[in-house]
Scaffold this motif. Structure first.
Motif, PDB file in Angstrom:
ATOM      1  N   LYS A 161       0.833  -1.205   0.000  1.00 60.55           N
ATOM      2  CA  LYS A 161       0.000   0.000   0.000  1.00 60.55           C
ATOM      3  C   LYS A 161       0.868   1.256   0.000  1.00 60.55           C
ATOM      4  O   LYS A 161       0.600   2.188  -0.743  1.00 60.55           O
ATOM      5  CB  LYS A 161      -0.897   0.034   1.249  1.00 60.55           C
ATOM      6  CG  LYS A 161      -2.101  -0.851   1.193  1.00 60.55           C
ATOM      7  CD  LYS A 161      -2.905  -0.643   2.469  1.00 60.55           C
ATOM      8  CE  LYS A 161      -4.068  -1.569   2.583  1.00 60.55           C
ATOM      9  NZ  LYS A 161      -4.781  -1.385   3.866  1.00 60.55           N
ATOM     10  N   GLN A 162       1.918   1.253   0.842  1.00 58.81           N
ATOM     11  CA  GLN A 162       2.814   2.404   0.908  1.00 58.81           C
ATOM     12  C   GLN A 162       3.526   2.622  -0.415  1.00 58.81           C
ATOM     13  O   GLN A 162       3.675   3.758  -0.867  1.00 58.81           O
ATOM     14  CB  GLN A 162       3.824   2.227   2.047  1.00 58.81           C
ATOM     15  CG  GLN A 162       3.222   2.300   3.418  1.00 58.81           C
ATOM     16  CD  GLN A 162       4.183   1.861   4.530  1.00 58.81           C
ATOM     17  OE1 GLN A 162       5.290   1.419   4.265  1.00 58.81           O
ATOM     18  NE2 GLN A 162       3.732   1.978   5.772  1.00 58.81           N
ATOM     19  N   SER A 163       3.959   1.540  -1.034  1.00 58.64           N
ATOM     20  CA  SER A 163       4.637   1.644  -2.333  1.00 58.64           C
ATOM     21  C   SER A 163       3.702   2.198  -3.386  1.00 58.64           C
ATOM     22  O   SER A 163       4.098   3.058  -4.193  1.00 58.64           O
ATOM     23  CB  SER A 163       5.145   0.262  -2.787  1.00 58.64           C
ATOM     24  OG  SER A 163       6.143  -0.196  -1.927  1.00 58.64           O
ATOM     25  N   ASN A 164       2.466   1.745  -3.399  1.00 59.78           N
ATOM     26  CA  ASN A 164       1.476   2.234  -4.363  1.00 59.78           C
ATOM     27  C   ASN A 164       1.178   3.716  -4.141  1.00 59.78           C
ATOM     28  O   ASN A 164       1.066   4.472  -5.100  1.00 59.78           O
ATOM     29  CB  ASN A 164       0.182   1.428  -4.288  1.00 59.78           C
ATOM     30  CG  ASN A 164       0.339   0.028  -4.854  1.00 59.78           C
ATOM     31  OD1 ASN A 164       1.236  -0.220  -5.660  1.00 59.78           O
ATOM     32  ND2 ASN A 164      -0.520  -0.879  -4.439  1.00 59.78           N
ATOM     33  N   LEU A 165       1.076   4.130  -2.912  1.00 58.01           N
ATOM     34  CA  LEU A 165       0.828   5.528  -2.595  1.00 58.01           C
ATOM     35  C   LEU A 165       2.010   6.389  -3.037  1.00 58.01           C
ATOM     36  O   LEU A 165       1.829   7.475  -3.599  1.00 58.01           O
ATOM     37  CB  LEU A 165       0.569   5.728  -1.098  1.00 58.01           C
ATOM     38  CG  LEU A 165      -0.771   5.265  -0.565  1.00 58.01           C
ATOM     39  CD1 LEU A 165      -0.825   5.394   0.958  1.00 58.01           C
ATOM     40  CD2 LEU A 165      -1.896   6.061  -1.206  1.00 58.01           C
ATOM     41  N   ALA A 166       3.231   5.911  -2.799  1.00 58.72           N
ATOM     42  CA  ALA A 166       4.431   6.665  -3.173  1.00 58.72           C
ATOM     43  C   ALA A 166       4.530   6.820  -4.687  1.00 58.72           C
ATOM     44  O   ALA A 166       4.954   7.882  -5.184  1.00 58.72           O
ATOM     45  CB  ALA A 166       5.676   5.980  -2.620  1.00 58.72           C
ATOM     46  N   ARG A 167       4.134   5.815  -5.433  1.00 64.95           N
ATOM     47  CA  ARG A 167       4.192   5.877  -6.895  1.00 64.95           C
ATOM     48  C   ARG A 167       3.170   6.868  -7.454  1.00 64.95           C
ATOM     49  O   ARG A 167       3.370   7.457  -8.503  1.00 64.95           O
ATOM     50  CB  ARG A 167       3.933   4.495  -7.505  1.00 64.95           C
ATOM     51  CG  ARG A 167       5.208   3.648  -7.560  1.00 64.95           C
ATOM     52  CD  ARG A 167       4.929   2.367  -8.248  1.00 64.95           C
ATOM     53  NE  ARG A 167       4.734   1.413  -7.148  1.00 64.95           N
ATOM     54  CZ  ARG A 167       4.277   0.201  -7.266  1.00 64.95           C
ATOM     55  NH1 ARG A 167       3.911  -0.264  -8.437  1.00 64.95           N
ATOM     56  NH2 ARG A 167       4.144  -0.589  -6.237  1.00 64.95           N
ATOM     57  N   HIS A 168       2.045   7.009  -6.751  1.00 62.37           N
ATOM     58  CA  HIS A 168       0.978   7.892  -7.248  1.00 62.37           C
ATOM     59  C   HIS A 168       1.190   9.347  -6.817  1.00 62.37           C
ATOM     60  O   HIS A 168       0.437  10.206  -7.222  1.00 62.37           O
ATOM     61  CB  HIS A 168      -0.373   7.376  -6.756  1.00 62.37           C
ATOM     62  CG  HIS A 168      -0.794   6.112  -7.449  1.00 62.37           C
ATOM     63  ND1 HIS A 168       0.022   5.047  -7.650  1.00 62.37           N
ATOM     64  CD2 HIS A 168      -1.970   5.772  -8.015  1.00 62.37           C
ATOM     65  CE1 HIS A 168      -0.605   4.080  -8.278  1.00 62.37           C
ATOM     66  NE2 HIS A 168      -1.846   4.490  -8.521  1.00 62.37           N
ATOM     67  N   GLU A 169       2.187   9.614  -6.007  1.00 60.12           N
ATOM     68  CA  GLU A 169       2.419  10.994  -5.556  1.00 60.12           C
ATOM     69  C   GLU A 169       3.290  11.745  -6.515  1.00 60.12           C
ATOM     70  O   GLU A 169       4.031  11.349  -7.282  1.00 60.12           O
ATOM     71  CB  GLU A 169       3.061  10.987  -4.167  1.00 60.12           C
ATOM     72  CG  GLU A 169       2.077  10.557  -3.107  1.00 60.12           C
ATOM     73  CD  GLU A 169       2.692  10.587  -1.702  1.00 60.12           C
ATOM     74  OE1 GLU A 169       3.874  10.907  -1.532  1.00 60.12           O
ATOM     75  OE2 GLU A 169       1.955  10.262  -0.767  1.00 60.12           O
TER      76      GLU A 169
END
Length: 169
Positions: A161-169
């Protein structure tokens, strides 16, 4: 502030291990003070055999919830101290049945009053300290949660989840 309190769940395992080691040390000290050569780590085997008289190593390992090799090692240790004996199961030659020796039964009669005193003492302590009354139900709930969805799986999910959030920022 205490490091363990400040870090919360990051050190939960360390806190639980520290509490466990302290608890077992105190129990062992109580046996020593009574002049009884007994180790708290032997308790599950002694208790189960006091209730069932004889059990297989597999049954002991399942009920104690430890691996078969760990149970075998514990039984071997207690056999070396002449507290337990094993015999081959008449119906299944692969199974070893565990029972008390006379020395083990004698030790059992000496330790039962300590068990009663431990239970009474723990109940006194838990009932006198604010927040302690819910300890056993909380531990049971935590064990259940860890069995239902292992912590490693939860951690992996949250890393994703954290990785996905970081990619979308």
């Amino acid at each position: 502030m205490n490091l363990y309190k400040r870090l919360g769940y990051l050190v939960l395992g360390s806190r639980l291990r520290r509490i466990s080691e302290s608890f077992l040390s105190e129990i062992n000290r109580a046996y020593q003070q009574e002049g009884i050569e007994f180790e708290a780590s032997w308790f599950p085997v002694f208790y189960l055999l006091s209730q069932h008289n004889t059990l297989s190593i597999k049954e002991l390992s399942e009920q104690i919830e430890i691996s078969h090799p760990a149970a075998s090692q514990l039984i071997t240790n207690l056999k070396q101290k002449s507290l337990l004996t094993t015999t081959t199961n008449a119906k299944d030659g692969r199974k070893q049945q565990v029972t008390f020796t006379d020395k083990g039964r004698e030790l059992l009669t000496r330790i039962k009053p300590v068990w009663e005193a431990v239970d009474t003492s723990m109940n006194e302590m838990m009932n006198s300290e604010l927040g302690c009354k819910e300890l056993l139900p909380a531990i049971t709930a935590l064990e259940s949660a860890l069995q239902t969805y292992p912590l490693a799986n939860r951690i992996s999910r949250n890393i994703s989840k954290q990785s996905n959030l970081a990619r979308h920022e």
